[in-house]
Write an enzyme that holds these catalytic residues in place. Structure first.
Site, PDB file in Angstrom:
ATOM      1  N   SER A   1       2.047  -4.827   6.181  1.00 23.65           N
ATOM      2  CA  SER A   1       2.152  -3.462   5.580  1.00 23.65           C
ATOM      3  C   SER A   1       3.462  -2.702   5.942  1.00 23.65           C
ATOM      4  CB  SER A   1       0.835  -2.451   6.021  1.00 23.65           C
ATOM      5  OG  SER A   1      -0.222  -3.057   5.398  1.00 23.65           O
TER       6      SER A   1
ATOM      7  N   GLU B   1      -7.193  -9.039   5.787  1.00 25.59           N
ATOM      8  CA  GLU B   1      -7.029  -7.793   5.352  1.00 25.59           C
ATOM      9  C   GLU B   1      -8.288  -6.671   5.862  1.00 25.59           C
ATOM     10  OE1 GLU B   1      -8.511  -9.435   1.658  1.00 25.59           O
ATOM     11  OE2 GLU B   1      -7.101 -10.138   3.310  1.00 25.59           O
TER      12      GLU B   1
ATOM     13  N   ILE C   1      -0.543  -3.247  -5.173  1.00 22.25           N
ATOM     14  CA  ILE C   1      -0.877  -4.226  -6.377  1.00 22.25           C
ATOM     15  C   ILE C   1      -1.736  -5.290  -5.949  1.00 22.25           C
ATOM     16  CG2 ILE C   1       1.263  -5.698  -6.000  1.00 22.25           C
ATOM     17  CD1 ILE C   1      -0.208  -4.633  -9.169  1.00 22.25           C
ATOM     18  N   ASP C   2      -1.693  -5.842  -4.384  1.00 21.42           N
ATOM     19  CA  ASP C   2      -2.542  -6.877  -4.016  1.00 21.42           C
ATOM     20  C   ASP C   2      -4.056  -6.579  -4.223  1.00 21.42           C
ATOM     21  OD1 ASP C   2      -0.896  -9.113  -3.279  1.00 21.42           O
ATOM     22  OD2 ASP C   2      -0.459  -8.161  -1.445  1.00 21.42           O
TER      23      ASP C   2
ATOM     24  N   ASP D   1      -1.286  12.554   1.071  1.00 24.66           N
ATOM     25  CA  ASP D   1      -2.150  12.114   1.417  1.00 24.66           C
ATOM     26  C   ASP D   1      -3.296  12.915   1.470  1.00 24.66           C
ATOM     27  OD1 ASP D   1      -2.690   9.430   3.423  1.00 24.66           O
ATOM     28  OD2 ASP D   1      -4.172  10.746   3.625  1.00 24.66           O
TER      29      ASP D   1
ATOM     30  N   VAL E   1       5.599  -6.640  -7.217  1.00 25.24           N
ATOM     31  CA  VAL E   1       5.569  -7.711  -6.814  1.00 25.24           C
ATOM     32  C   VAL E   1       4.238  -8.114  -5.654  1.00 25.24           C
ATOM     33  CG1 VAL E   1       6.631  -9.657  -4.911  1.00 25.24           C
ATOM     34  CG2 VAL E   1       7.940  -8.176  -6.760  1.00 25.24           C
ATOM     35  N   ALA E   2       3.507  -9.009  -5.774  1.00 20.11           N
ATOM     36  CA  ALA E   2       2.177  -9.093  -5.366  1.00 20.11           C
ATOM     37  C   ALA E   2       2.162  -9.634  -3.696  1.00 20.11           C
ATOM     38  CB  ALA E   2       0.955  -9.852  -5.863  1.00 20.11           C
TER      39      ALA E   2
ATOM     40  N   MET F   1       5.188  -9.067  -1.661  1.00 22.81           N
ATOM     41  CA  MET F   1       6.534  -8.575  -1.170  1.00 22.81           C
ATOM     42  C   MET F   1       7.063  -9.237   0.195  1.00 22.81           C
ATOM     43  SD  MET F   1       6.208  -4.471  -2.292  1.00 22.81           S
ATOM     44  CE  MET F   1       7.639  -4.254  -1.634  1.00 22.81           C
TER      45      MET F   1
ATOM     46  N   ARG G   1       6.454 -17.956   3.513  1.00 20.82           N
ATOM     47  CA  ARG G   1       5.698 -17.841   4.514  1.00 20.82           C
ATOM     48  C   ARG G   1       4.703 -19.024   4.849  1.00 20.82           C
ATOM     49  NH1 ARG G   1       3.002 -11.995   3.621  1.00 20.82           N
ATOM     50  NH2 ARG G   1       2.851 -12.811   1.811  1.00 20.82           N
TER      51      ARG G   1
ATOM     52  N   VAL H   1      -1.425   3.447  -1.287  1.00 19.95           N
ATOM     53  CA  VAL H   1      -2.875   3.674  -0.859  1.00 19.95           C
ATOM     54  C   VAL H   1      -3.623   2.573  -0.686  1.00 19.95           C
ATOM     55  CG1 VAL H   1      -2.880   5.823  -1.998  1.00 19.95           C
ATOM     56  CG2 VAL H   1      -3.758   3.561  -3.014  1.00 19.95           C
TER      57      VAL H   1
END
Length: 376
Positions: free
Chosen positions: A134, A118, A269-270, A198, A298-299, A301, A15, A239
């Site tokens: 997301s 974020e 995972i991030d 949830d 994968v951090a 994706m 990106r 989450v």
């Protein structure tokens, strides 16, 4: 303002911080944009397209950082990039600091002004700069999970939607937010037996209203979560606690009890991941196996679908880039409480409470940081 866009250097990150369309808007407003040579190659945008949009091409990242007042990126700066930041320089990108003390300390030491995509908020409580990625990651999580269930990837050898006479896979999605709903859309579309979990009953009501009888919902407590995870073929972790490390909702003991050949995809995972057995992976080596359960962590994706992701991200970030460039960071932050929520580090101080608590670093409120005269 002079805005710099370096080429992303994280492994398999294609990106770019600004597309030619965004550059055109910014240069038309009278600002200067420097793009590192071939920065747009990963999204099939040539240097000439950037030049036609009004950008100037610089050969190296060092030149971009040295000549720019604001750096616009996608992923968090790696160590070599953090070393190029200078005091009072503005950095606008994803940071995900809560699970990353080394990056946080480097940004503190740089005395730069660091705004994280974020943690920028909106009037309705959403995260407008995280939402596009997301959406992408949620949809990709089902693609990735379906591949993980294939025998050649270590899975049990299960087709997500099944076929006539053979039951579909059971998919459990932890979290009913943007990631969860986009994952559900894909899983339902493929015919999987899908459940969203949830701990917010209003969120579950919205999920029911959106998907109706095509989905199951369950309130998240320890009993329900363990029962569903142990019966699942694929578990998606979606989450999020804004700015903070993700809670470890699935324990190592639960992973050990899952069926052999099942799979988990940790979209969180991030922010450190929501499975106790998660560790960040890359697109070149996306999976590993723990207790016969395939893990995809994968951090970055959305980097795998870089063109879609970059354009979606720019649709969201462009108004903020224009505002920061027009007003300067101080006026822009003071004028917009939601943009101010994106301020994570400023002039050597941590200005995000969740990051401060996660890393046990002293906290200074954004208002106090903005009111303090800058001193290099």
């Amino acid at each position: 303002m002079i805005i710099g866009v370096p080429k992303e250097i994280k492994v398999h990150e294609y990106r770019v911080g600004m597309t030619p369309a965004s550059v055109k808007e910014v240069t038309s407003a009278g600002h200067t944009v420097y793009i590192q040579q071939s920065a747009g190659q990963g999204i099939a945008c040539s240097d000439q397209e950037y030049i036609d949009a009004g950008a100037q091409i610089l050969a190296t990242a060092e030149e971009v950082f040295a000549q720019s007042e604001m750096i616009v990126k996608v992923k968090e700066p790696l160590a070599v990039e953090r070393a190029m930041l200078r005091p009072d320089q503005l950095l606008f990108t994803y940071l995900h600091l809560a699970p990353d003390p080394t990056q946080t300390q480097d940004l503190i030491d740089s005395k730069a002004v660091c705004i994280a995509y974020e943690t920028v908020t909106s009037d309705n409580g959403s995260l407008p700069l995280l939402a596009p990625m997301s959406e992408v990651a949620g949809r990709m999580s089902i693609q990735a999970g379906a591949a993980c269930l294939e025998k050649s990837h270590g899975g049990v050898g299960l087709l997500l939607g099944g076929v006539a006479g053979v039951a579909p896979a059971k998919v459990v999605i932890i979290g009913g937010g943007v990631v969860g709903c986009n994952a559900a859309q894909m899983a339902i579309g493929l015919g999987a037996d899908t459940t969203i979990v949830d701990n917010n009953i209003d969120t579950l009501r919205k999920v029911n209203a959106q998907f109706g009888s095509t989905i199951k919902t369950a309130y998240s407590n320890k009993y329900n979560l363990e029962s569903l995870v142990l019966d699942a073929d694929l578990v998606i972790g979606g989450v999020l606690i804004p700015g903070a490390a993700a809670p470890k909702l699935v324990s190592a003991e639960m992973i050990k009890k899952m069926r052999a050949g099942s799979a988990v995809v940790d979209v969180a995972i991030d922010q450190g991941g929501c499975f106790a057995t998660s560790k960040a992976t890359t697109h070149s080596e996306p999976t590993y196996i723990v207790d016969e359960v395939v893990h995809y962590c994968v951090a970055n994706m959305p980097g795998a679908v870089a063109r879609t992701s970059a354009f979606a991200l720019n649709n969201a970030t462009l108004p903020y880039i224009l505002r920061l460039a027009k007003l300067g960071y101080k006026e822009a932050l003071l004028a917009d409480k939601h943009l101010k929520n994106g301020l994570n580090v400023m002039h050597g101080k941590v200005t995000n409470l969740s990051v401060s608590k996660s890393l046990n670093i002293p906290y200074v409120s954004p208002d106090d940081a903005l009111a303090t005269p800058f001193s290099a």
